[in-house]
Scaffold this motif. Structure first.
Motif, PDB file in Angstrom:
ATOM      1  N   LEU A   1       0.808  -1.217   0.000  1.00 30.15           N
ATOM      2  CA  LEU A   1       0.000   0.000   0.000  1.00 30.15           C
ATOM      3  C   LEU A   1       0.843   1.270   0.000  1.00 30.15           C
ATOM      4  N   ARG A   2       2.150   1.144   0.220  1.00 29.19           N
ATOM      5  CA  ARG A   2       3.035   2.303   0.258  1.00 29.19           C
ATOM      6  C   ARG A   2       3.653   2.602  -1.111  1.00 29.19           C
ATOM      7  N   TYR A   3       3.690   1.634  -1.986  1.00 25.77           N
ATOM      8  CA  TYR A   3       4.443   1.769  -3.228  1.00 25.77           C
ATOM      9  C   TYR A   3       3.784   2.754  -4.198  1.00 25.77           C
ATOM     10  N   ARG A   4       4.632   3.379  -5.011  1.00 23.95           N
ATOM     11  CA  ARG A   4       4.185   4.198  -6.137  1.00 23.95           C
ATOM     12  C   ARG A   4       4.233   3.347  -7.405  1.00 23.95           C
ATOM     13  N   HIS A   5       3.247   3.530  -8.248  1.00 19.26           N
ATOM     14  CA  HIS A   5       3.131   2.678  -9.432  1.00 19.26           C
ATOM     15  C   HIS A   5       3.064   3.524 -10.698  1.00 19.26           C
ATOM     16  N   PHE A   6       3.552   2.949 -11.789  1.00 21.59           N
ATOM     17  CA  PHE A   6       3.373   3.512 -13.123  1.00 21.59           C
ATOM     18  C   PHE A   6       2.617   2.493 -13.956  1.00 21.59           C
ATOM     19  N   MET A   7       1.641   2.994 -14.711  1.00 21.49           N
ATOM     20  CA  MET A   7       0.835   2.094 -15.514  1.00 21.49           C
ATOM     21  C   MET A   7       1.662   1.546 -16.688  1.00 21.49           C
ATOM     22  N   PRO A   8       1.438   0.284 -17.085  1.00 18.42           N
ATOM     23  CA  PRO A   8       2.137  -0.265 -18.260  1.00 18.42           C
ATOM     24  C   PRO A   8       1.804   0.535 -19.511  1.00 18.42           C
ATOM     25  N   ASN A   9       2.762   0.637 -20.427  1.00 18.59           N
ATOM     26  CA  ASN A   9       2.640   1.535 -21.577  1.00 18.59           C
ATOM     27  C   ASN A   9       2.416   0.822 -22.904  1.00 18.59           C
ATOM     28  N   GLY A  10       1.963  -0.414 -22.875  1.00 20.84           N
ATOM     29  CA  GLY A  10       1.710  -1.119 -24.120  1.00 20.84           C
ATOM     30  C   GLY A  10       2.944  -1.848 -24.628  1.00 20.84           C
ATOM     31  N   ASN A  11       2.774  -2.547 -25.706  1.00 24.89           N
ATOM     32  CA  ASN A  11       3.813  -3.411 -26.252  1.00 24.89           C
ATOM     33  C   ASN A  11       4.934  -2.581 -26.863  1.00 24.89           C
ATOM     34  N   ALA A  12       6.101  -2.591 -26.207  1.00 24.74           N
ATOM     35  CA  ALA A  12       7.239  -1.804 -26.685  1.00 24.74           C
ATOM     36  C   ALA A  12       7.777  -2.356 -28.001  1.00 24.74           C
ATOM     37  N   ILE A  13       7.780  -3.678 -28.156  1.00 25.44           N
ATOM     38  CA  ILE A  13       8.271  -4.283 -29.395  1.00 25.44           C
ATOM     39  C   ILE A  13       7.386  -3.874 -30.568  1.00 25.44           C
ATOM     40  N   LEU A  14       6.068  -3.854 -30.335  1.00 24.84           N
ATOM     41  CA  LEU A  14       5.129  -3.449 -31.384  1.00 24.84           C
ATOM     42  C   LEU A  14       5.372  -2.004 -31.790  1.00 24.84           C
ATOM     43  N   SER A  15       5.625  -1.146 -30.811  1.00 27.25           N
ATOM     44  CA  SER A  15       5.878   0.268 -31.097  1.00 27.25           C
ATOM     45  C   SER A  15       7.139   0.439 -31.941  1.00 27.25           C
ATOM     46  N   VAL A  16       8.180  -0.306 -31.607  1.00 28.24           N
ATOM     47  CA  VAL A  16       9.427  -0.240 -32.385  1.00 28.24           C
ATOM     48  C   VAL A  16       9.181  -0.726 -33.808  1.00 28.24           C
ATOM     49  N   CYS A  17       8.434  -1.811 -33.952  1.00 25.38           N
ATOM     50  CA  CYS A  17       8.144  -2.354 -35.281  1.00 25.38           C
ATOM     51  C   CYS A  17       7.332  -1.365 -36.122  1.00 25.38           C
ATOM     52  N   GLN A  18       6.407  -0.655 -35.493  1.00 28.75           N
ATOM     53  CA  GLN A  18       5.604   0.335 -36.219  1.00 28.75           C
ATOM     54  C   GLN A  18       6.477   1.439 -36.793  1.00 28.75           C
ATOM     55  N   VAL A  19       7.454   1.905 -36.016  1.00 30.95           N
ATOM     56  CA  VAL A  19       8.352   2.959 -36.502  1.00 30.95           C
ATOM     57  C   VAL A  19       9.174   2.456 -37.686  1.00 30.95           C
ATOM     58  N   ILE A  20       9.694   1.246 -37.587  1.00 31.56           N
ATOM     59  CA  ILE A  20      10.516   0.696 -38.666  1.00 31.56           C
ATOM     60  C   ILE A  20       9.687   0.511 -39.930  1.00 31.56           C
ATOM     61  N   VAL A  21       8.484  -0.063 -39.785  1.00 32.22           N
ATOM     62  CA  VAL A  21       7.628  -0.293 -40.950  1.00 32.22           C
ATOM     63  C   VAL A  21       7.207   1.030 -41.583  1.00 32.22           C
ATOM     64  N   ALA A  22       6.813   2.011 -40.763  1.00 33.92           N
ATOM     65  CA  ALA A  22       6.379   3.309 -41.288  1.00 33.92           C
ATOM     66  C   ALA A  22       7.518   4.024 -42.011  1.00 33.92           C
ATOM     67  N   SER A  23       8.725   3.930 -41.470  1.00 33.97           N
ATOM     68  CA  SER A  23       9.865   4.592 -42.125  1.00 33.97           C
ATOM     69  C   SER A  23      10.189   3.921 -43.457  1.00 33.97           C
ATOM     70  N   ILE A  24      10.007   2.607 -43.534  1.00 31.87           N
ATOM     71  CA  ILE A  24      10.228   1.904 -44.805  1.00 31.87           C
ATOM     72  C   ILE A  24       9.153   2.294 -45.826  1.00 31.87           C
ATOM     73  N   LYS A  25       7.904   2.374 -45.376  1.00 29.47           N
ATOM     74  CA  LYS A  25       6.819   2.778 -46.278  1.00 29.47           C
ATOM     75  C   LYS A  25       7.048   4.176 -46.835  1.00 29.47           C
ATOM     76  N   ASN A  26       7.596   5.058 -46.002  1.00 29.44           N
ATOM     77  CA  ASN A  26       7.783   6.461 -46.405  1.00 29.44           C
ATOM     78  C   ASN A  26       9.211   6.742 -46.881  1.00 29.44           C
ATOM     79  N   ARG A  27       9.933   5.706 -47.280  1.00 27.97           N
ATOM     80  CA  ARG A  27      11.352   5.882 -47.600  1.00 27.97           C
ATOM     81  C   ARG A  27      11.581   6.842 -48.771  1.00 27.97           C
ATOM     82  N   ARG A  28      10.583   7.008 -49.645  1.00 32.03           N
ATOM     83  CA  ARG A  28      10.744   7.901 -50.793  1.00 32.03           C
ATOM     84  C   ARG A  28      10.177   9.296 -50.522  1.00 32.03           C
TER      85      ARG A  28
END
Length: 664
Positions: free
Chosen positions: A321-348
């Motif tokens: 009951l004393r601890y401070r918490h941070f909520m989970p922020n979603g799938n980090a691997i998915l977020s990284v993959c989205q950036v890579i895929v989007a940058s490839i799509k927009n490469r031109r």
């Protein structure tokens, strides 16, 4: 003035009442009472001249003034409440057990931190009760030769550290750090219980330690079933302990608010004390438990480890009951993959020159609730993921969120950049970890071939590692209270985190050279006695352990702090996992190096550098090879450290300047 005239004047003068700090229903009531008094006093014709409508009109005239009064008072009270909340609540987004904003004096701080330090000391005691002497367990109980025993110990330690990546991703993305800590501790505890029970049932069947000795001749090889059960239990321990470590490190740091100057200093101190707690737990392991195991009482040592782990779980639960918490922020691997895929799509697509023209979500936080990050010019190819190809698609606001695989926010792109910038620094830490891993393998085998007697007392081979603990513990305080303050006075600043890591690499190189020189002395005093292959005392190992311990303060403690600071909010546990994963990679590299050295140096029927009988080998050359690799690694590290660009957050409100300065 007559009473009736006074009543009439009172009714007429209601609109001139001063705006006193009272609710509107009090003013309305005052107006009504005045009118009623006037009717009662005048009666008859005079009363008819002032109708009920007149009173209603005057009451209505008072209402806007009363409403304005209430609004002003409400705004003032709200401002006071906000100021009070700013002083008494955390500003880093942490919440309590009920999901409410944390009150600073009722949550987190050193009370929560102290419980976690105690928990970590007990968990480390339990884990090291298995890991510190595992190489001896493999050699004595599992009947493996020196090279295989060292490789099995290194592989187990490496697997433990690999699981840290799993724990970091699960805690940051899905479970949250508290839940991850609880679950992985229970897995760890269950593995210890299984190992203790299986050892109790199996060891007495094929091992006889009645004389208190540890010789292999006292044991027969375990059956495949018995060996399988033992391996399953120790790798379950690896899963629980490995996945738990990054979660507890980051969760402990979460108990200190980064936006508060005092708590930020406490957070920095916490990382150092965390390693002190680690080493105090190790101290009991390498003295008491190693001594017990060295005399064949493995089952007792395993049950002691189990009891320590259970007590650690209880202490951790006490502070729930004393601890401070941070909520989970979603799938980090998915977020990284989205950036890579989007940058490839927009490469031109052409990347705009101004960062303001790239896509970013509105508000002070990113879409996953984390703080926003400033744009950096590194890895420009990834900026294409944030290029807005169709501005009209975003004009409708939140109702038309962009396709995440085609358009990513600047903060999301910067999170990937943070990871990429840390990769070279992390890679340079692997060879350091290779040197560090020798403490749990070749150092112990070296100690086995030395004179371990001290008067009438026999020092366990793993017992000398107590001086590594002394080195870590002493240098944490020496650095914090001596070196840091001295540098602040003379140079006006403390050494940066990257500078401290470089010092750690230098010290590990010196430690390996020292180890090689000690081995040369051991060979000089070699004997033909099976029990004591060399008359050189085991105490000659003290310098190499002390140097490794001191280097650990500059490397691992600093690396954990550095990675935790440089990674974004949603990847903090990954920062702790990366420092632990460095140990994993170091263990695997050490295992690979031992295998290669053995294969190359034992050609043509030669004994090789690391044979079963170390008196016929050259372990000193093995240590010198690691020292040379560390020296080259140091040069590469300096190049990457000079080119490193620090992360920067976009802060809003109080504490922004302080936090921004802390990241640079």
């Amino acid at each position: 003035m007559s009473s009736s005239a006074a009543a009439a004047w009172n009714c007429k003068s209601l609109s001139f009442l001063p705006l006193l700090p009272r609710p509107s229903h009090h003013i309305d009531q005052q107006a009504e009472d005045g009118c009623k008094s006037m009717h009662h006093s005048f009666g008859g014709d005079m009363a008819a001249q002032i109708t009920q409508d007149d009173c209603s009109m005057q009451i209505a005239e008072q209402a806007p003034e009363a409403t304005a009064l209430e609004r002003g008072q409400g705004q003032g009270q709200q401002l006071e409440d906000d100021l009070y909340a700013a002083r008494t609540t955390t500003k880093d987004g942490s919440v309590d057990w009920n999901g409410r904003r944390c009150l600073r004096h009722k949550s987190g701080g050193w009370l929560a931190g102290f419980l976690m330090l105690l928990n970590q000391a007990l968990v480390t005691l339990a884990a090291n009760g298995i890991g510190t002497n595992l190489v001896m367990f493999m050699a004595v109980v599992m009947k493996l030769d020196n090279a295989d025993a060292a490789n099995h110990a290194n592989n187990w330690a490496g697997t433990t550290y690999v699981f840290s990546i799993l724990g970091a991703l699960v805690s940051d993305s899905y479970w949250g750090r508290y839940k991850a800590c609880i679950i992985f501790q229970l897995i760890f505890l269950a593995g210890l219980v299984e190992l203790s029970i299986s050892s109790h049932l199996f060891l007495h069947k094929y091992c006889d330690f009645g004389d208190g000795g540890r010789r292999q001749a006292n044991c027969r090889s375990p059956t495949k079933t018995e060996a399988l059960i033992l391996y399953i239990s120790i790798y379950q321990i690896a899963l629980g302990n490995g996945a738990y470590q990054p979660a507890i490190t980051t969760f402990g740091a979460d108990q200190f608010d980064e936006s508060d100057r005092k708590e930020r200093k406490s957070k920095t101190a916490f990382f150092g004390y965390f390693f002190v707690a680690n080493n105090l737990g190790s101290l009991v392991s390498v003295t008491v438990l190693s001594y017990i195991e060295d005399h064949g009482r493995w089952v007792l040592a395993f049950w002691i480890s189990t009891g320590a782990a259970f007590l650690g779980v209880v202490l951790f639960a006490v502070g729930t009951l004393r601890y401070r918490h941070f909520m989970p922020n979603g799938n980090a691997i998915l977020s990284v993959c989205q950036v890579i895929v989007a940058s490839i799509k927009n490469r031109r697509v052409k990347t705009p020159q101004l960062a303001e023209d790239l896509y970013e979500v509105d508000g002070n936080h990113s879409k996953n609730g984390a703080r926003k990050m400033q744009h950096t010019p590194d890895y420009r190819c990834l900026d294409k993921a944030a290029v807005i190809k169709d501005p009209s698609a975003l004009s409708a606001g939140d109702h038309h969120s962009p396709e995440p695989w085609s358009l990513c926010a600047v903060t999301q792109v910067e999170e990937v950049k943070c990871i990429l910038r840390l990769v070279p620094i992390w890679l340079c830490s692997i060879l350091y970890s290779t040197a560090y891993s020798q403490m749990s393998s070749v150092f112990i085998e070296q100690a086995e071939a030395m004179d371990s007697s001290l008067s009438k007392f026999k020092i366990p081979p793993a017992g000398v590692s107590v001086f590594e603990i002394v080195g870590v513990t002493s240098f944490v305080f020496i650095y914090r209270f001596c070196i840091a303050k001295l540098c602040s006075k003379i140079l006006s600043q403390e050494p940066t985190e990257l500078q401290r890591m470089g010092i750690g690499l230098v010290m590990s190189t010196v430690a390996m050279i020292t180890s090689g020189l000690v081995e040369q002395q051991r060979l000089k005093y070699a004997t033909k006695d099976v029990e004591t292959p060399s008359s050189l005392t085991i105490l000659w190992q003290i310098p190499q352990y002390m140097l490794i311990g001191a280097s650990e303060v500059f490397m691992y403690v600093t690396m954990t702090e550095f990675f935790n600071d440089q990674l974004p909010d949603g990847l903090k546990s990954l920062g702790s996992a990366l420092s632990v994963a460095s140990m994993s990679a170091g263990n695997y590299t050490s295992s690979l190096l031992v295998t290669l050295v053995t294969a190359i140096t034992s050609k043509g029927g030669q004994a090789g550098w690391i044979p079963q009988d170390l008196n016929k080998g050259h372990v000193d050359r093995f240590f010198f090879v690691i020292a040379a690799l560390n020296a080259v690694d140091l040069l590469v590290f300096v190049v990457f450290a000079k080119r490193y660009r620090h992360a920067s957050l976009i802060e809003s409100g109080a504490g922004a300047d302080e936090k921004g300065a802390g990241l640079r």
